[in-house]
Design an enzyme around this catalytic site. Structure first.
Site, PDB file in Angstrom:
ATOM      1  N   HIS A 189     -30.669   0.951 -11.676  1.00 50.06           N
ATOM      2  CA  HIS A 189     -30.857   2.076 -12.595  1.00 50.06           C
ATOM      3  C   HIS A 189     -30.008   3.264 -12.139  1.00 50.06           C
ATOM      4  CE1 HIS A 189     -34.112   0.734 -15.248  1.00 50.06           C
ATOM      5  NE2 HIS A 189     -34.731   0.229 -14.200  1.00 50.06           N
TER       6      HIS A 189
ATOM      7  N   THR B 226     -34.387  -0.682  -9.149  1.00 52.35           N
ATOM      8  CA  THR B 226     -34.321   0.783  -9.213  1.00 52.35           C
ATOM      9  C   THR B 226     -32.947   1.276  -8.788  1.00 52.35           C
ATOM     10  OG1 THR B 226     -36.690   0.961  -8.765  1.00 52.35           O
ATOM     11  CG2 THR B 226     -35.359   2.924  -8.383  1.00 52.35           C
TER      12      THR B 226
ATOM     13  N   CYS C 185     -54.673  11.006  -1.396  1.00 46.98           N
ATOM     14  CA  CYS C 185     -54.462  10.632   0.008  1.00 46.98           C
ATOM     15  C   CYS C 185     -55.775  10.630   0.779  1.00 46.98           C
ATOM     16  CB  CYS C 185     -53.481  11.602   0.662  1.00 46.98           C
ATOM     17  SG  CYS C 185     -51.750  11.351   0.207  1.00 46.98           S
TER      18      CYS C 185
ATOM     19  N   ARG D 190     -31.953 -17.207 -13.578  1.00 45.70           N
ATOM     20  CA  ARG D 190     -33.221 -16.808 -12.972  1.00 45.70           C
ATOM     21  C   ARG D 190     -34.376 -17.707 -13.391  1.00 45.70           C
ATOM     22  NH1 ARG D 190     -32.257 -10.215 -12.805  1.00 45.70           N
ATOM     23  NH2 ARG D 190     -31.151 -10.274 -10.798  1.00 45.70           N
TER      24      ARG D 190
END
Length: 354
Positions: free
Chosen positions: A47, A44, A103, A204
């Site tokens: 990004h 992220t 929640c 990888r």
């Protein structure tokens, strides 16, 4: 605590980031201030660094990004009761409202009002970060800091794999970035009879082998759909974990899944992806599950136990530890895919130093 600190800042709406002096955060009565000891770079973050289409729509510069870290509490708010100065901690990065339906029914990871550390609010690519006491997660004092700093993404891997029972099943992991690599170890430890690791990155794929994958599939050499079916009685994999975000890989994952199988998607495609829902999902009875974050705090307990009991070993995933100031080198490694997990270490990262 007043003064300034070094921080990696997304200064403007463009590629890259800068190292800058920023004010040390001020905490409220329910928050803690943590001196960061180690922080790792997430997909992220890449990004955001690249400033791709997803980042342009989500992130508002200037701000401090980064969300994976470990450190030591140096200040607590007046209403804090279960954390104290000197505690060795990380943090759940989803800051939730505790009031919405999700929640109140134990599904905080799906909170409608979630703010993500380092995405929606200032993050941990800094000498100090503040978080609500509720989000603090304590570590054993002897846990290596580079491992402590990657428990949040390890939680992503655990949540993705364990959302579906994998015991006695074949599992295919599309995308061998750091979370995909950790997912291999989680799947094997959870009883998967065979694990396929799919990627195009040779570096990888070698790490995937180290993490225990039974079959390594280089998409530049083999068709993953054909390969997986050939090794599963032409049925396909029982469980697919999609970690790549690449449109072609997502479609291959759908094709490689056995009829009635499960596909758990953690990846974040940069753009909308076209899929054949009729033929690849409906007529084949697939279950497609989006995975976001970690279950609060069930996944953190699972991660802690997996590590504490040495049920999984994620050390091979951490391929680079760099000084904090060398963040540009770290991002370049991530962008090129010539790394596993990159951890940035603070200059005075020894425990107990302020």
């Amino acid at each position: 605590m007043c003064g300034t600190m070094k921080a990696i800042v997304k200064k403007e709406s463009a590629y890259g980031a800068v190292l800058a002096e920023m004010p040390i955060p001020e905490i409220n009565e329910h928050e803690v201030l943590i001196q960061v000891k180690a922080t790792s770079i997430c997909g992220t973050d890449v990004h955001i660094y690249n400033w791709d289409d997803w980042a342009k729509k989500r992130v508002k510069a200037p701000y401090i990004f980064g969300h994976e870290f470990t450190g030591e509490i140096v200040k607590v708010g007046q209403q804090v009761t279960r954390a104290k100065v000197g505690d060795f901690v990380s943090a759940e990065t989803h800051i939730v409202c505790n009031q919405c339906y999700m929640c109140l029914t134990g599904q905080q990871h799906l909170c409608h009002e979630t703010k993500i550390l380092g995405v929606d609010i200032d993050g941990c690519f800094a000498e100090y970060v503040k978080v609500p006491e509720q989000n603090v997660w304590h570590h054993p004092v002897d846990m290596p800091e580079e491992i402590a700093s990657i428990q949040e993404p390890l939680g992503n891997a655990v949540h993705t794999v364990l959302h579906t029972s994998v015991s006695g099943k074949s599992v295919a992991i599309f995308g061998c970035g750091p979370i995909g690599l950790m997912a291999i170890a989680v799947a094997k430890a959870s009883g998967a009879i065979r694990v396929f690791a799919i990627d195009k990155n040779e570096y990888r794929l070698k790490l995937a082998d180290k993490m225990g994958a039974d079959h390594i599939i280089d998409v530049g050499k083999d068709d993953p759909v054909t390969f997986i079916k050939q090794h599963t009685r032409m049925e396909g994999a029982d469980v697919i974990c999609e970690m790549s975000g690449h449109p072609r890989a997502i479609n291959q994952a759908l094709e490689a899944c056995a009829n009635g199988g499960k596909i758990n998607i953690l990846s974040l495609p940069e753009r909308p992806v076209t899929i054949d829902i009729t033929n690849h999902i409906v007529f084949r009875g697939l279950t497609v599950q989006g995975i976001t974050g970690r279950k609060m705090f069930e996944t953190w307990h699972q991660v802690s136990e997996l590590l504490k009991t040495n049920t999984i070993d994620v050390k091979p995933v951490v391929t680079h530890t760099l000084p904090f100031e060398d963040f540009e080198k770290g991002f370049e490694l991530m962008r090129n895919g010539t790394c596993g997990k990159v951890v940035l270490m603070m200059p005075s990262h020894e425990r107990g130093k302020k």
